[in-house]
Every structure is written in C-alpha cells, then in structure tokens.
Design a protein around this motif. Structure first.
Motif, PDB file in Angstrom:
ATOM      1  N   GLY A 194      -8.918  15.786   2.327  1.00 12.04           N
ATOM      2  CA  GLY A 194      -8.384  15.274   3.580  1.00 12.04           C
ATOM      3  C   GLY A 194      -7.973  13.821   3.504  1.00 12.04           C
ATOM      4  N   ILE A 195      -7.913  13.284   2.278  1.00  5.64           N
ATOM      5  CA  ILE A 195      -7.506  11.886   2.083  1.00  5.64           C
ATOM      6  C   ILE A 195      -6.040  11.874   1.665  1.00  5.64           C
ATOM      7  CG2 ILE A 195      -7.896   9.816   0.673  1.00  5.64           C
ATOM      8  CD1 ILE A 195     -10.832  10.821   0.289  1.00  5.64           C
ATOM      9  N   LYS A 196      -5.232  11.017   2.307  1.00  4.76           N
ATOM     10  CA  LYS A 196      -3.826  10.873   1.915  1.00  4.76           C
ATOM     11  C   LYS A 196      -3.777  10.083   0.610  1.00  4.76           C
ATOM     12  CE  LYS A 196      -1.730  12.438   5.803  1.00  4.76           C
ATOM     13  NZ  LYS A 196      -2.909  13.041   6.463  1.00  4.76           N
ATOM     14  N   VAL A 197      -2.893  10.481  -0.280  1.00  6.83           N
ATOM     15  CA  VAL A 197      -2.852   9.826  -1.591  1.00  6.83           C
ATOM     16  C   VAL A 197      -1.468   9.234  -1.860  1.00  6.83           C
ATOM     17  CG1 VAL A 197      -3.135  10.144  -4.084  1.00  6.83           C
ATOM     18  CG2 VAL A 197      -4.630  11.376  -2.493  1.00  6.83           C
ATOM     19  N   LEU A 198      -1.470   7.995  -2.343  1.00  2.63           N
ATOM     20  CA  LEU A 198      -0.231   7.353  -2.793  1.00  2.63           C
ATOM     21  C   LEU A 198      -0.347   7.143  -4.302  1.00  2.63           C
ATOM     22  CD1 LEU A 198       2.451   5.785  -2.062  1.00  2.63           C
ATOM     23  CD2 LEU A 198       1.024   3.727  -1.994  1.00  2.63           C
ATOM     24  N   VAL A 199       0.675   7.606  -5.042  1.00  4.61           N
ATOM     25  CA  VAL A 199       0.664   7.471  -6.508  1.00  4.61           C
ATOM     26  C   VAL A 199       1.743   6.460  -6.902  1.00  4.61           C
ATOM     27  CG1 VAL A 199       0.758   8.711  -8.702  1.00  4.61           C
ATOM     28  CG2 VAL A 199       0.004   9.915  -6.631  1.00  4.61           C
ATOM     29  N   VAL A 200       1.303   5.316  -7.424  1.00  5.51           N
ATOM     30  CA  VAL A 200       2.228   4.230  -7.785  1.00  5.51           C
ATOM     31  C   VAL A 200       1.665   3.482  -8.996  1.00  5.51           C
ATOM     32  CG1 VAL A 200       3.124   3.875  -5.424  1.00  5.51           C
ATOM     33  CG2 VAL A 200       1.072   2.648  -6.164  1.00  5.51           C
ATOM     34  N   PRO A 201       2.461   2.597  -9.594  1.00  6.08           N
ATOM     35  CA  PRO A 201       1.876   1.769 -10.661  1.00  6.08           C
ATOM     36  C   PRO A 201       0.871   0.804 -10.029  1.00  6.08           C
ATOM     37  CG  PRO A 201       4.296   1.655 -10.679  1.00  6.08           C
ATOM     38  CD  PRO A 201       3.895   2.302  -9.391  1.00  6.08           C
ATOM     39  N   THR A 202      -0.358   0.772 -10.541  1.00  2.00           N
ATOM     40  CA  THR A 202      -1.376  -0.093  -9.920  1.00  2.00           C
ATOM     41  C   THR A 202      -1.899  -1.174 -10.858  1.00  2.00           C
ATOM     42  OG1 THR A 202      -3.252   1.308 -10.539  1.00  2.00           O
ATOM     43  CG2 THR A 202      -2.172   1.802  -8.422  1.00  2.00           C
ATOM     44  N   LEU A 203      -1.424  -1.200 -12.097  1.00  2.00           N
ATOM     45  CA  LEU A 203      -1.880  -2.254 -13.012  1.00  2.00           C
ATOM     46  C   LEU A 203      -1.108  -3.533 -12.709  1.00  2.00           C
ATOM     47  CD1 LEU A 203      -3.865  -2.790 -15.298  1.00  2.00           C
ATOM     48  CD2 LEU A 203      -2.052  -2.248 -16.928  1.00  2.00           C
ATOM     49  N   MET A 204      -1.830  -4.589 -12.343  1.00  2.00           N
ATOM     50  CA  MET A 204      -1.192  -5.851 -11.934  1.00  2.00           C
ATOM     51  C   MET A 204      -1.310  -6.879 -13.047  1.00  2.00           C
ATOM     52  SD  MET A 204      -2.661  -5.951  -8.020  1.00  2.00           S
ATOM     53  CE  MET A 204      -4.250  -5.242  -8.443  1.00  2.00           C
ATOM     54  N   ARG A 205      -0.273  -6.973 -13.877  1.00  2.00           N
ATOM     55  CA  ARG A 205      -0.309  -7.928 -14.987  1.00  2.00           C
ATOM     56  C   ARG A 205       0.302  -9.261 -14.584  1.00  2.00           C
ATOM     57  NH1 ARG A 205       2.606  -3.187 -17.686  1.00  2.00           N
ATOM     58  NH2 ARG A 205       3.367  -3.557 -15.572  1.00  2.00           N
ATOM     59  N   ASN A 206       1.279  -9.229 -13.694  1.00  2.00           N
ATOM     60  CA  ASN A 206       1.956 -10.473 -13.307  1.00  2.00           C
ATOM     61  C   ASN A 206       2.196 -10.479 -11.797  1.00  2.00           C
ATOM     62  OD1 ASN A 206       4.161  -8.740 -12.792  1.00  2.00           O
ATOM     63  ND2 ASN A 206       4.695  -8.813 -14.966  1.00  2.00           N
ATOM     64  N   ARG A 207       2.794 -11.585 -11.350  1.00  3.88           N
ATOM     65  CA  ARG A 207       3.038 -11.781  -9.924  1.00  3.88           C
ATOM     66  C   ARG A 207       3.855 -10.634  -9.318  1.00  3.88           C
ATOM     67  NH1 ARG A 207       1.421 -16.731  -7.235  1.00  3.88           N
ATOM     68  NH2 ARG A 207       2.382 -16.722  -5.180  1.00  3.88           N
ATOM     69  N   GLN A 208       4.862 -10.216 -10.065  1.00  2.18           N
ATOM     70  CA  GLN A 208       5.756  -9.152  -9.595  1.00  2.18           C
ATOM     71  C   GLN A 208       4.982  -7.850  -9.362  1.00  2.18           C
ATOM     72  OE1 GLN A 208       9.074  -8.750 -12.300  1.00  2.18           O
ATOM     73  NE2 GLN A 208       9.819  -6.934 -11.228  1.00  2.18           N
ATOM     74  N   ASP A 209       4.052  -7.525 -10.290  1.00  3.33           N
ATOM     75  CA  ASP A 209       3.214  -6.328 -10.134  1.00  3.33           C
ATOM     76  C   ASP A 209       2.357  -6.430  -8.875  1.00  3.33           C
ATOM     77  OD1 ASP A 209       4.130  -5.476 -12.601  1.00  3.33           O
ATOM     78  OD2 ASP A 209       2.304  -6.034 -13.694  1.00  3.33           O
ATOM     79  N   LYS A 210       1.810  -7.633  -8.640  1.00  2.00           N
ATOM     80  CA  LYS A 210       0.906  -7.828  -7.496  1.00  2.00           C
ATOM     81  C   LYS A 210       1.660  -7.659  -6.186  1.00  2.00           C
ATOM     82  CE  LYS A 210      -1.846 -10.787 -10.357  1.00  2.00           C
ATOM     83  NZ  LYS A 210      -1.745 -12.039 -11.063  1.00  2.00           N
ATOM     84  N   VAL A 211       2.817  -8.294  -6.116  1.00  2.00           N
ATOM     85  CA  VAL A 211       3.623  -8.190  -4.898  1.00  2.00           C
ATOM     86  C   VAL A 211       4.139  -6.762  -4.731  1.00  2.00           C
ATOM     87  CG1 VAL A 211       5.703  -9.016  -3.730  1.00  2.00           C
ATOM     88  CG2 VAL A 211       4.269 -10.625  -4.987  1.00  2.00           C
ATOM     89  N   GLY A 212       4.510  -6.134  -5.839  1.00  2.00           N
ATOM     90  CA  GLY A 212       5.001  -4.759  -5.791  1.00  2.00           C
ATOM     91  C   GLY A 212       3.945  -3.813  -5.238  1.00  2.00           C
ATOM     92  N   LEU A 213       2.710  -3.943  -5.729  1.00  2.00           N
ATOM     93  CA  LEU A 213       1.638  -3.073  -5.245  1.00  2.00           C
ATOM     94  C   LEU A 213       1.317  -3.392  -3.781  1.00  2.00           C
ATOM     95  CD1 LEU A 213      -0.430  -0.845  -5.703  1.00  2.00           C
ATOM     96  CD2 LEU A 213      -1.989  -2.540  -6.705  1.00  2.00           C
ATOM     97  N   ALA A 214       1.294  -4.669  -3.443  1.00  2.00           N
ATOM     98  CA  ALA A 214       1.011  -5.061  -2.050  1.00  2.00           C
ATOM     99  C   ALA A 214       2.032  -4.431  -1.108  1.00  2.00           C
ATOM    100  CB  ALA A 214       1.016  -6.590  -1.923  1.00  2.00           C
TER     101      ALA A 214
END
Ligand code: GDP
Ligand code: FO1
Ligand code: CA
Length: 313
Positions: free
Chosen positions: A282-302
């Motif tokens: 019953g949990i909704k799931v989002l599948v995305v890249p979650t490894l945050m190596r740089n600023r772009q990854d962090k903002v992308g995941l956010a």
C-alpha cells in the motif's frame, strides 16, 4: 507549500542541500538527529546538526561526510603529545564551532538557539532545528556490550555485531515545538525522511514522544528515500546493521521498517525489481536515480521527490 525534512548526517545532508536549492528559506525546515551527540574533551558535539549546517553553508568536507573542508589538525596533534584522547578527531576550525556551542550552552542557551546563531553566522538561510533541546543519547547494543554511539561508530569503527538500539532520555525528551507545529500546519506539503540510517539517524526522531502520532495525523504525505541501493549502503553501517538484525539487505526491508508510517518510498533505478512488492504493502513507489555524487544529482533527486509529494497530495 512547506516541506519538513528529517535528516541524519551525510545522506540526509545531501538531499537537504538539494531541497534547499529548490525551496525558499521559509519553505523548508530541516530537523536533524541529535542521538549522536555527546560530550568530548569538555565540548558539546552535535555531529548530524553540524554535517547539515556545514553542507548547507557550502563548507563541509564532502568526501569525509563530516567536518569542514580544507581542515587542519594542529590541535589534535598537540593533544596527542599530551596523551589526550584523539580517537575522535576535531579539526582546528571545527573546534571553533564546538567552543562557541559549548560556551553558549553553558550560558543557558538551548541547542536550538545555539544552532540558529551558528547557522546565521555561516549564512545558512533555511531553518535547521535539533530534533529536541533535551538530551537523547543513542546506545548501541552489541556483542561487545552496550556502547555509547560514538564509541561504537568511531572508536570501534562499527565492528561489533549489532543486536538493537536504545535511545537514552527519549521518553522525557520533548520534540522540538516547531517540528510538531510544522506537522500540524495546513501549509505542510510533505514530510521527507531523507536517505539516512533508519536505525540510528531516523529512529531517534520518530521515537520522540508524539512524533509518530503527529506524522500519522498529518494531512501531508510522508515520503522516505531509501539509503540502501542495490543491497548496499552508499556509506556507513546501514546494510551491515540490516544483516546483523537478521533483515534482508534491501531497500524493501527499509520500506518494511517504516511500514505504514510512510505514504511514499523512493528507491533507486537499480532496485526497480523491488517496486511491485513494496507497492503491495500500500506504499506508493517512485523509482529514480538516488545516488547523489554531485550538486546536480542532489537537486535532481530533490526535484523528483517534490514532484512525487505533489502527486501524493
Ligand atoms: P550519518 O548520520 O552521517 O550516518 O548519515 P545519515 O544517517 O544521514 O546517512 C547515512 C546513510 O546515507 C547511509 O545508509 C547511506 O547509504 C546513505 N547515503 C549516503 N549517500 C547517499 C546517496 O547519495 N543516495 C542515497 N540514496 N543514500 C545515500
Ligand atoms: N567520524 C569519524 O568516523 N571519525 C572522527 O574522528 C569523527 C570526528 C567528528 C568530529 C565532529 C563531528 O561533527 C563529527 C565527527 N565524526 C567523525 C562523524 C560523527 O561521528 C558522526 O556521528 C558519524 O559520522 C555518524 O553520523
Ligand atoms: Ca548520524
């Protein structure tokens, strides 16, 4: 719409930085775990608060995951010559943070007041709060006995086998009033449980009296991001702890641990095969890249987490 983020140290701070880039200061409140806090060399150490604070200020040591970038260690070297304790390393400039914090606490300020001052001086515009102004001390139950958190984590390098955890002081600790206020606010858009260690970073925040009930009562969705990717932790003992607690070393086990407290769970592309089983709970799931190596990854995941939150509302 406001976002409340619950964070530990390194994993939490990375997503918090991404969220801070995407949201205006009034829109983001970050609550940090204080179960790692301890007194050392006469100083008050708050590792997760400092990791988030230094990361948001852009002065953290990203490779190490704690402390300041470009740090020097003269004070530690001098302490070593006296035979003083050097297993827990405080850099020269980090010591300044600790001197100020310890002095203000001794003068009667609360940890939140001190944190506000330090953040102000370092130019951190978003709100960073300790989970409580009352002391909570994480104790790790291991095959080498019950160890204070930093003894387990730093002195013994997470080597002892873990059997459980105890959060000393939690029953009489009051959650930060703004944490409960934000959870009750009709303006809350989502609570985001950062990809932090579920057992030693997130659990202390959830176990504070009234927090779980407030999360359940909150009209806004609760979304957790998995700290486990493809069966491994990006850093730290989370996967080792899962194994020692006889749980599968998977993102699914983390979703299970949060159970019906969460409405949404964010897993990595690498774990797409786990999505159906988690959705069955019953949990909704989002599948995305979650490894945050740089600023772009962090903002992308956010950004993706924020869009997921809007979709769940
Ligand atoms: P600590 O207090 O310094 O131990 O930090 P946290 O509890 O906030 O974060 C530790 C967790 O962050 C570990 O279990 C890591 O697997 C996770 N982590 C670190 N970096 C990343 C990342 O880039 N992506 C994800 N999904 N998890 C991460
Ligand atoms: N972690 C270490 O592994 N070794 C250290 O010497 C160390 C020193 C240290 C000093 C200040 C601070 O705020 C954090 C520090 N940490 C150190 C990290 C700290 O132990 C954190 O609790 C863990 O990283 C888990 O969050
Ligand atoms: Ca921590």
């Amino acid at each position: 719409r406001e976002i409340l983020a619950l964070s530990g140290g390194v994993g939490g701070a990375k997503l918090a930085l991404g969220l801070a880039d995407e949201l205006r200061p009034g829109e983001l409140t970050i609550v940090a775990n204080t179960g790692d806090d301890f007194e050392h060399l006469g100083l008050n150490v708050s590792p997760d608060l400092d990791t988030v604070m230094y990361t948001l200020a852009g002065i953290g040591n990203a490779e190490q995951g704690w402390g300041l970038a470009g740090e020097s260690w003269s004070a530690m070297d001098a302490l070593g010559r006296y035979g003083a304790e050097t297993w827990f390393r405080l850099g020269d400039r980090d010591i300044a943070t600790h001197l100020v914090r310890s002095q203000l606490l001794r003068a009667g300020e609360s940890l939140s007041q001190v944190t506000r001052r330090l953040c102000g001086a370092l130019g951190v515009a978003h709100t960073l709060l300790p989970m409580s102004d009352d002391p909570v001390r994480t104790m790790v139950q291991t095959d080498a006995g019950e160890l204070p958190f930093q003894d387990y984590f730093v002195r013994r390098r997470c080597e002892p086998r873990v059997g459980g955890f105890r959060f000393d002081g939690i029953d009489s600790a009051r959650p930060h009033p703004q944490l409960l206020e934000r959870l009750r606010s009709p303006a809350l858009g989502a609570t985001v449980i950062c990809p932090s260690n579920p057992f030693v970073s997130v659990a202390p925040m959830l176990r504070l009296p009234g927090v779980e009930a407030a999360l359940r009562a909150s009209a806004a969705p609760v979304i957790a991001v998995s700290p486990i990717i493809a069966g491994a932790a990006a850093k730290g003992p989370a996967a080792k702890m899962l194994q020692e607690l006889n749980l599968p070393q998977t993102a699914e086990a983390v979703a299970d641990y949060y159970g019906d407290l969460i409405d949404g769970f964010v897993i990595d592309d690498a774990d797409v095969a786990l999505a159906p089983a988690i959705r069955e709970r019953g949990i909704k799931v989002l599948v995305v890249p979650t490894l945050m190596r740089n600023r772009q990854d962090k903002v992308g995941l956010a950004r993706r987490v924020l869009a997921f939150a809007r979709a769940l509302r």
